[in-house]
Design a protein around this motif. Sequence first.
Motif, PDB file in Angstrom:
ATOM      1  N   HIS A   1     -45.633  51.174 -54.026  1.00  0.00           N
ATOM      2  CA  HIS A   1     -45.399  50.137 -55.031  1.00  0.00           C
ATOM      3  C   HIS A   1     -43.892  49.950 -55.261  1.00  0.00           C
ATOM      4  O   HIS A   1     -43.391  48.825 -55.321  1.00  0.00           O
ATOM      5  CB  HIS A   1     -46.082  50.495 -56.346  1.00  0.00           C
ATOM      6  CG  HIS A   1     -47.567  50.338 -56.315  1.00  0.00           C
ATOM      7  ND1 HIS A   1     -48.190  49.131 -56.090  1.00  0.00           N
ATOM      8  CD2 HIS A   1     -48.554  51.252 -56.485  1.00  0.00           C
ATOM      9  CE1 HIS A   1     -49.503  49.302 -56.133  1.00  0.00           C
ATOM     10  NE2 HIS A   1     -49.749  50.573 -56.365  1.00  0.00           N
TER      11      HIS A   1
ATOM     12  N   SER B   1     -41.843  46.903 -57.116  1.00  0.00           N
ATOM     13  CA  SER B   1     -42.274  47.156 -58.489  1.00  0.00           C
ATOM     14  C   SER B   1     -41.308  48.128 -59.158  1.00  0.00           C
ATOM     15  O   SER B   1     -40.869  49.106 -58.533  1.00  0.00           O
ATOM     16  CB  SER B   1     -43.698  47.730 -58.518  1.00  0.00           C
ATOM     17  OG  SER B   1     -44.645  46.774 -58.103  1.00  0.00           O
TER      18      SER B   1
ATOM     19  N   VAL C   1     -43.165  51.438 -63.072  1.00  0.00           N
ATOM     20  CA  VAL C   1     -44.232  52.196 -62.419  1.00  0.00           C
ATOM     21  C   VAL C   1     -44.234  53.627 -62.941  1.00  0.00           C
ATOM     22  O   VAL C   1     -43.175  54.240 -63.097  1.00  0.00           O
ATOM     23  CB  VAL C   1     -44.045  52.227 -60.881  1.00  0.00           C
ATOM     24  CG1 VAL C   1     -45.201  52.984 -60.216  1.00  0.00           C
ATOM     25  CG2 VAL C   1     -43.934  50.820 -60.311  1.00  0.00           C
TER      26      VAL C   1
END
Length: 269
Positions: free
Chosen positions: A106, A111, A114
Amino acid sequence: MSESVALQDFIGRHRRLFVLTGAGCSTGSGIPDYRDADGQWKRTPPVTIQAFLGSEATRRRYWARSMVGWRSFGRARPNRTHHALARLEASGGTTLLLTQNVDRLHQAAGSRRVIDLHGRLDVVRCLDCGGTLPRESMQAALLRRNPGWAMLDAGRAPDGDADLEAQDFSGFDVPPCPACGGVLKPDVVFFGENVPRERVEAAYHALDEADAVLVVGSSLMVWSGLRFVQRAADLGKPIAAVNLGRTRADALLTLKVAQPCDEALAFLL
């Protein structure tokens, strides 16, 4: 209304999503998952923390398999699911992405907000002094000590493991901590081990701030992930799930999308 349209509508109506992801997100990157469509184990369950700590033979077996498995796991790259969720965050549509995966894909996709609920496999931690080192450094040490294992091939297994069933692990040499000589363990939460409380509390805080929950690629068979969906249900928050097969929270879902993750989220790209 089709499942795809319903999911687009769900995401469009809830602009502060708490996203919970599981192994189904990473299968498109070549990392196998653990469970079948009924939520049952596809293979022998992962090693427990009790077995890892209690037996040097278990630690040899773990690190031998990990050394072989890291060759492919360490090269895994984000797929369209990871990129779609990164795009969702960039559009302001999420409060947090909480992942049960340990592959950091991710983050590699972009991202930023997280939490790695179960830790990260690219870091190794000493159980005695608490020091850490990169998994690549551990890999180099394993290869130096065990050159005869370098070219072994094996089937891929979840979370950097490899299927080496017929090997004799008794001669496998596991390096100690370079700082104190202690026992080294990947910086992940093993089965039977508790998730650090601060991670859980940070995730709960983000969940409380969210309008709804989106589960992507998780059967929610393990309490460490299920608890967040249960809390959302207790708070009356809508819950959507994208998953092939049943989840342990099916009765709590507002929307269930039984499609591969990348197909279901393709509209975000």
